[in-house]
Every structure is written in structure tokens, then in C-alpha cells.
Write an enzyme that holds these catalytic residues in place. Structure first.
Site, PDB file in Angstrom:
ATOM      1  N   GLY A   1      73.154  36.863  49.768  1.00  0.00           N
ATOM      2  CA  GLY A   1      73.185  36.752  48.362  1.00  0.00           C
ATOM      3  C   GLY A   1      74.169  35.503  47.930  1.00  0.00           C
ATOM      4  O   GLY A   1      74.568  34.896  49.068  1.00  0.00           O
ATOM      5  N   ASN A   2      74.672  35.307  46.884  1.00  0.00           N
ATOM      6  CA  ASN A   2      75.649  34.112  46.589  1.00  0.00           C
ATOM      7  C   ASN A   2      76.486  34.575  45.324  1.00  0.00           C
ATOM      8  O   ASN A   2      76.206  35.522  44.786  1.00  0.00           O
ATOM      9  CB  ASN A   2      74.808  32.718  46.014  1.00  0.00           C
TER      10      ASN A   2
END
Ligand code: C5P
Length: 397
Positions: free
Chosen positions: A201-202
């Protein structure tokens, strides 16, 4: 925007400080006009320091500047919070016996009034009548909150929280330049699964995309928000779809493309996904000391939608975002112009994410470049930034 804040004489007058803070932090010029009784509850010094403007409620000083007319005519928005029962009665009668009352009569700006008083006073027939009269005249009057009052008692009559007052007031003053437009906005960060519990993810919180959706709605647009993994509360958006992966986000975007006037791709889309995800949780004990995850590229959704728009001749304005680690403003502009061209979109919003700035913060700093060659920079709250992007967009849509 120039906001006049009238403060009247009730115990909740101290909460005006929170309202001033929110307005100044959003970049507004705030002029506070307390009544004489408000100054029994809160000092002019506090109001001056927080608003960064002088506070002089005397109608008979600086007479040469005709200040009640000047204040009324230059205001873009007037808020009265807290508003006492006495204030409501005086306003309903059109009395002009102090600077605040004169300013209210001398303005064409939208007015939001946030009453606060004891439940009995709020429910008194005189107050009910005054509120009805003012509402008939187009004055926006918030319902007081229910809860603990000045003494030990509780009931309807509390001043609503400063953020509610500010949001309601700013909505009144929003330009209606996006009426009749349907805008698709993506927000948040995609998550690409590894197994049922883990993902790539980020750091995107989705706050900037949500601010865009909220502000575009206030400006009259019909908004579809496609949100990837956001935890921020979302309200009053026409259509709201939750997604998780880039593939889900792409499917939603392409399903809407034929029905919208603009697409704002604020989402942080993962460039890669895991090629073979596992249906079962990968167990540490079975993996040994090293594992290799093979990643495959996700489609570039923005570039793809721009080519569909061009191929099919759709009248859809495209806005891309770019999170860049630039060393200075010139560098950021160079990177932004390069991305604008490589993606082929109409508008590109670049922010400098060096040193972990931006993610999860309510502040942002952006450079907005357009295909037509305009370059504008803005610093401020994500709401301020959203309105700047929408200002640029509304010129082109
Ligand atoms: O190439 P980069 O990730 O910097 O571009 C960012 C812009 O492109 C954002 O508007 C983002 O929403 C979009 N994007 C996309 N599909 C991807 C990666 C980014 O639409 N796979």
C-alpha cells in the site's frame, strides 16, 4: 474571502476563538465585531491576536471611514456566533444600535447565525417568532446542539462545534460555478493484496480527494467519489463507491467515464501488484529466511482514460496528481510539466512529498499546471487547495 464574525454576549463567546482559528487557517481574512456584552465574556485582545486584525466595536470611532458600511459592503460572508436571544430579537426588528447591527443591515453577503442560550429561552414564543422571521428573510440559522448548558442542566441550546459552524457558513458563500457538472473524483491509496492479511500500500489518507469532493459539491457539482481505503468520514456526496485495488478503481472509473464532465485522479494508485496472490495466509514458519514476490505493472488508469477521451472524442476534462520529491520549486515545476505531458491530462496538480510532508496532514502545498500553460502555486489547508484546483478547473470545464 473576507469574513465578518459577530460575537454576542453569551457564555459560549469564548468558542469564537475556535471559529477564528479555523477561518484564518483556511486562509480567510477575519474581522471580528464583538458586542459590548460579548466583551464581558472574552477580551478584545484575544480576538485581535487570533484574527490578526484590530477589534474596535465602537460605532463612533473612525467615523470618517464609515466603518459599518465599509464592513458590510466588503464582507463576503458574515457569521454571528454565538447569537443570544436578545441579538435575534434585535436583528428581527432591524435595530441598528451598535456596529454589529449596523454592519448586518449594510451587507448583501450571506449571513449565518449560530444561536446559543438556555433551552427555555430557545423555545420561548418570542425567540421562535424571531427565528422564523429571520429565516423568512433568507438568514441561515443553525439549530443549537443538545447537551450540557451553562449550569448543571442539559438540553437544546448549546453552540454547535466551531467546525460545524465554519463548514455551514463556508457552504453558504461557495460560488455556484459547477452547477450542472458531474465530476468523478478518486481518493485514497490502493492496496494490492499479497495474501488475505497482507498488502502492498501507500501513505495516502484520501483527505485531499475528499476535500475536493466536498468543495465541488458545495459549488453545485454532482460528485461521484471513488475512495480507495479511506478512513476519513465522508458525508453529503451524491455518489460514493469504496474500492480497494487498482483493478477495482479502474473498473469504476471506466464505468463512469461516459457520464461525467471531469475526472480528478487524486488517488495514489499502486504502480505494481503481486502477480500471484495467495488465498491462504503465508506462514512465516513455511517461508524460510527469504521470499520473492513477483510484481507486475498495473495499468496507468489516468493515461488510459485520457487516451479513451481522445479516441472517443469525449468532452471530459482530466486532472492528474503527482507526488514528487523535488529539491525546489523550479524542480517541482519541471517534473509537473513533464508529468502533464506524459499523462496527456488537461491539468496536473503536483505536490512535493520530500521529508514525508503532505500525507495524513490537513495542510498541503501544490503547484497546478495546465495544458494551456498556466502555473499557479498554493499553500494552505486541503480545503483551500481543493478550492484552488476547482477554480482552475471551472475556467476550463
Ligand atoms: O505516474 P504517477 O504515479 O506519478 O502519476 C500519478 C497520477 O496518475 C495520479 O493522478 C494517479 O491517480 C494516476 N495513476 C493512475 N494509474 C496508475 C498510477 C497512477 O491513474 N497506475
Amino acid at each position: 474571502m473576507r469574513v465578518v464574525l459577530g460575537v454576542t454576549g453569551g457564555i459560549a463567546a469564548y468558542k469564537a476563538t475556535g471559529i477564528i482559528r479555523l477561518l484564518t487557517e483556511a486562509g480567510h481574512d477575519v474581522k471580528v465585531i464583538p458586542t459590548a456584552n460579548a466583551l464581558r465574556f472574552i477580551g478584545a485582545t484575544t480576538l485581535e491576536a487570533l484574527s490578526h486584525n484590530s477589534v474596535d466595536p465602537d460605532l463612533y470611532t473612525d467615523v470618517e471611514s464609515v466603518k459599518h458600511v465599509e464592513l458590510g459592503q466588503t464582507a463576503d460572508l458574515i457569521i454571528v456566533a454565538p447569537a443570544t436571544a436578545s441579538f435575534l430579537a434585535r436583528m428581527a426588528s432591524g435595530l441598528a444600535d451598535d456596529l454589529l447591527m449596523n454592519t448586518l443591515l449594510a451587507t448583501k453577503a450571506p449571513i449565518l447565525v449560530a444561536p446559543a442560550m438556555h433551552t427555555e429561552m430557545w423555545q420561548n414564543a418570542a425567540t421562535v417568532g424571531n427565528v422564523a422571521t429571520l429565516r423568512e428573510r433568507g438568514i441561515e440559522i443553525l439549530e443549537p446542539a443538545v447537551g450540557r448548558l451553562t449550569g448543571a442542566d442539559s438540553g437544546a441550546g448549546r453552540l454547535p462545534e466551531p467546525d460545524e459552524i465554519v463548514a455551514a457558513a463556508l457552504a453558504l458563500a461557495a460560488p455556484q460555478d459547477l452547477v450542472g457538472k458531474h465530476i468523478l473524483i478518486t481518493a485514497g491509496g490502493t492496496q494490492e493484496p499479497i495474501d488475505p492479511v497482507r498488502f502492498l500500500g501507500n501513505h495516502s489518507s484520501g483527505m485531499q480527494g475528499i476535500a475536493l469532493a466536498t468543495e465541488a459539491t458545495k459549488r453545485g457539482a454532482k460528485v461521484t467519489l471513488i475512495a480507495a481505503n479511506v478512513s476519513e468520514p465522508i458525508s453529503a456526496i451524491h455518489e460514493f463507491v469504496r474500492v480497494s485495488t487498482a483493478a477495482e478503481l479502474e473498473a469504476e472509473v471506466s464505468g463512469h467515464l461516459n457520464f461525467v464532465d471531469a475526472v480528478i485522479m487524486a488517488a495514489a494508485v499502486a504502480d505494481f501488484r503481486v502477480e500471484n496472490t495467495s488465498d491462504k495466509k503465508l506462514k512465516r514458519s513455511e517461508l524460510g529466511e527469504e521470499i520473492t514476490l513477483r510484481l507486475v505493472a498495473n495499468p496507468d488508469i489516468l493515461a488510459g482514460l485520457v487516451s479513451t477521451i481522445n479516441l472517443e472524442g469525449l468532452k471530459v476534462l482530466s486532472v492528474g496528481f503527482a507526488a514528487e520529491t523535488a529539491s525546489n520549486t523550479n524542480d517541482l515545476q519541471r517534473l509537473a510539466e513533464h508529468k502533464l505531458e506524459s499523462k496527456g491530462c488537461d491539468i496536473l496538480v503536483a505536490n512535493n512529498v520530500s521529508n514525508g510532508a503532505v500525507f495524513g496532514s490537513d495542510q498541503n502545498s501544490v503547484l497546478v499546471v495546465t495544458k494551456k500553460g498556466s502555473v499557479t502555486a498554493r499553500d494552505g489547508s486541503k480545503t483551500t487547495i481543493a478550492n484552488h484546483i476547482l477554480d482552475v478547473l471551472s475556467q476550463e470545464i
